[in-house]
Design an enzyme around this catalytic site. Structure first.
Site, PDB file in Angstrom:
ATOM      1  N   GLY A  49      -4.482   0.676  -9.354  1.00  0.00           N
ATOM      2  CA  GLY A  49      -5.486  -0.025 -10.158  1.00  0.00           C
ATOM      3  C   GLY A  49      -6.633   0.931 -10.367  1.00  0.00           C
ATOM      4  O   GLY A  49      -6.416   2.108 -10.629  1.00  0.00           O
ATOM      5  N   SER A  51      -9.725   2.384  -8.306  1.00  0.00           N
ATOM      6  CA  SER A  51     -10.210   2.375  -6.922  1.00  0.00           C
ATOM      7  C   SER A  51     -11.692   1.985  -6.811  1.00  0.00           C
ATOM      8  O   SER A  51     -12.076   1.260  -5.893  1.00  0.00           O
ATOM      9  CB  SER A  51      -9.957   3.721  -6.256  1.00  0.00           C
ATOM     10  OG  SER A  51     -10.517   4.757  -7.017  1.00  0.00           O
ATOM     11  N   CYS A  80      -1.187   4.928  -5.224  1.00  0.00           N
ATOM     12  CA  CYS A  80      -2.111   5.436  -6.244  1.00  0.00           C
ATOM     13  C   CYS A  80      -3.575   5.120  -5.893  1.00  0.00           C
ATOM     14  O   CYS A  80      -4.124   5.769  -5.007  1.00  0.00           O
ATOM     15  CB  CYS A  80      -1.695   4.917  -7.613  1.00  0.00           C
ATOM     16  SG  CYS A  80      -2.299   5.974  -8.914  1.00  0.00           S
ATOM     17  N   ARG A 138      -2.497   8.226 -14.216  1.00  0.00           N
ATOM     18  CA  ARG A 138      -3.852   8.710 -13.843  1.00  0.00           C
ATOM     19  C   ARG A 138      -3.907   8.937 -12.325  1.00  0.00           C
ATOM     20  O   ARG A 138      -4.784   8.437 -11.621  1.00  0.00           O
ATOM     21  CB  ARG A 138      -4.929   7.721 -14.287  1.00  0.00           C
ATOM     22  CG  ARG A 138      -5.104   7.698 -15.793  1.00  0.00           C
ATOM     23  CD  ARG A 138      -6.179   6.732 -16.204  1.00  0.00           C
ATOM     24  NE  ARG A 138      -7.475   7.163 -15.744  1.00  0.00           N
ATOM     25  CZ  ARG A 138      -8.405   6.353 -15.218  1.00  0.00           C
ATOM     26  NH1 ARG A 138      -8.166   5.078 -15.063  1.00  0.00           N
ATOM     27  NH2 ARG A 138      -9.557   6.823 -14.859  1.00  0.00           N
ATOM     28  N   HIS A 173       3.874   5.407  -8.228  1.00  0.00           N
ATOM     29  CA  HIS A 173       4.048   3.938  -8.207  1.00  0.00           C
ATOM     30  C   HIS A 173       5.511   3.552  -7.940  1.00  0.00           C
ATOM     31  O   HIS A 173       6.262   3.326  -8.900  1.00  0.00           O
ATOM     32  CB  HIS A 173       3.652   3.364  -9.578  1.00  0.00           C
ATOM     33  CG  HIS A 173       2.194   3.353  -9.839  1.00  0.00           C
ATOM     34  ND1 HIS A 173       1.415   2.255  -9.600  1.00  0.00           N
ATOM     35  CD2 HIS A 173       1.379   4.306 -10.324  1.00  0.00           C
ATOM     36  CE1 HIS A 173       0.163   2.537  -9.929  1.00  0.00           C
ATOM     37  NE2 HIS A 173       0.118   3.765 -10.376  1.00  0.00           N
ATOM     38  N   GLU A 175       6.700   0.805  -7.156  1.00  0.00           N
ATOM     39  CA  GLU A 175       6.957  -0.565  -7.616  1.00  0.00           C
ATOM     40  C   GLU A 175       7.328  -0.607  -9.098  1.00  0.00           C
ATOM     41  O   GLU A 175       7.738  -1.646  -9.605  1.00  0.00           O
ATOM     42  CB  GLU A 175       5.733  -1.464  -7.336  1.00  0.00           C
ATOM     43  CG  GLU A 175       4.535  -1.299  -8.259  1.00  0.00           C
ATOM     44  CD  GLU A 175       3.730  -0.017  -8.021  1.00  0.00           C
ATOM     45  OE1 GLU A 175       4.140   0.817  -7.197  1.00  0.00           O
ATOM     46  OE2 GLU A 175       2.692   0.153  -8.699  1.00  0.00           O
TER      47      GLU A 175
HETATM   48  N1  GLN Z   1      -7.205   6.632 -11.575  1.00  0.00           N
HETATM   49  C1  GLN Z   1      -7.267   5.488 -10.733  1.00  0.00           C
HETATM   50  C2  GLN Z   1      -8.436   5.586  -9.750  1.00  0.00           C
HETATM   51  O1  GLN Z   1      -9.068   6.576  -9.674  1.00  0.00           O
HETATM   52  C3  GLN Z   1      -5.960   5.290  -9.970  1.00  0.00           C
HETATM   53  C4  GLN Z   1      -4.847   5.072 -10.948  1.00  0.00           C
HETATM   54  C5  GLN Z   1      -3.735   4.177 -10.456  1.00  0.00           C
HETATM   55  O2  GLN Z   1      -3.867   3.479  -9.452  1.00  0.00           O
HETATM   56  N2  GLN Z   1      -2.674   4.144 -11.213  1.00  0.00           N
HETATM   57  O3  GLN Z   1      -8.722   4.663  -9.063  1.00  0.00           O
END
Ligand code: GLN
Length: 198
Positions: A49, A51, A80, A138, A173, A175
């Protein structure tokens, strides 16, 4: 045997996909949005998500302190953004993470959304090597690795999944693929931790 209960932090991000995978493996996913719900769970998944948003919501829902305690004894798996939250330190110090895994992590290390990618990764669990698809969105990068950290997966030369004691994390990920074995590994971790506590 009763179904293995797995808490899934559900404040933000792609928690629903984790719940689906836990269900597919015969486990009992519990969406966690409060300290009471957290304490009902023998283990917790922190999903991907954003962070920084997740940190704000954890404080708002009074989950930060309970989570700090939870991770000292029960299995936690972060993916992630979850890895970012579990690190010891972040490059550029956006915030002070929970610090369960002795790694330094760089957020958005591969670039922006359009630089997200899928590529083969090599996972090493229980002495076995397996090539699976890694979905990187990302994604963060582990830029420093402490001595007590076990390496569970590589993408090229980068370490992309790690474990320290009862806490594991991946920059990709699992999932979002059809391969369930990383979640199965985490469910097994929860089951063995429960056996030890009994
Ligand atoms: N770029 C997001 C972050 O810095 C992490 C990306 C992800 O959880 N897919 O929180």
């Amino acid at each position: 045997m009763s179904k293995t209960r797995v808490g899934i932090l559900a404040l933000q991000g792609d928690y629903a996909k984790h719940a689906q995978m836990v269900r597919q493996l015969g486990g009992d996913p519990v969406l966690v949005r409060s300290p009471v719900e957290l304490l009902k769970c023998p283990g917790l998944i922190i999903p991907g998500g954003e962070s920084t948003t997740m940190v704000k919501l954890l404080h708002k829902h009074e989950l930060w302190e309970p989570l700090l305690k939870f991770g000292q004894e029960r299995p936690v798996f972060g993916t992630c953004a979850g890895l970012i939250l579990l690190a010891r330190k972040l490059l550029h110090d956006y915030f002070q993470p929970l610090g369960f895994i002795d790694v330094v992590v760089q957020r958005n290390a591969y670039g922006s959304q359009i630089d997200s990618f899928i590529d083969d990764i090599k996972v090493i669990v229980l002495g076995q090597e397996k090539i699976v698809e890694g979905v990187f969105i990302r994604a963060p990068k582990i830029v420093e690795l402490g001595k007590g950290v076990e390496i569970l997966a590589f993408h090229k030369k980068d370490v992309v999944m790690v474990k320290q004691n009862n806490v594991m994390a991946s920059s990709f990920h699992p999932e979002l693929t059809n391969d369930t074995f990383i979640h199965q590994y985490f469910l097994n971790e929860i089951e063995s931790a429960q056996t030890i506590r009994k």
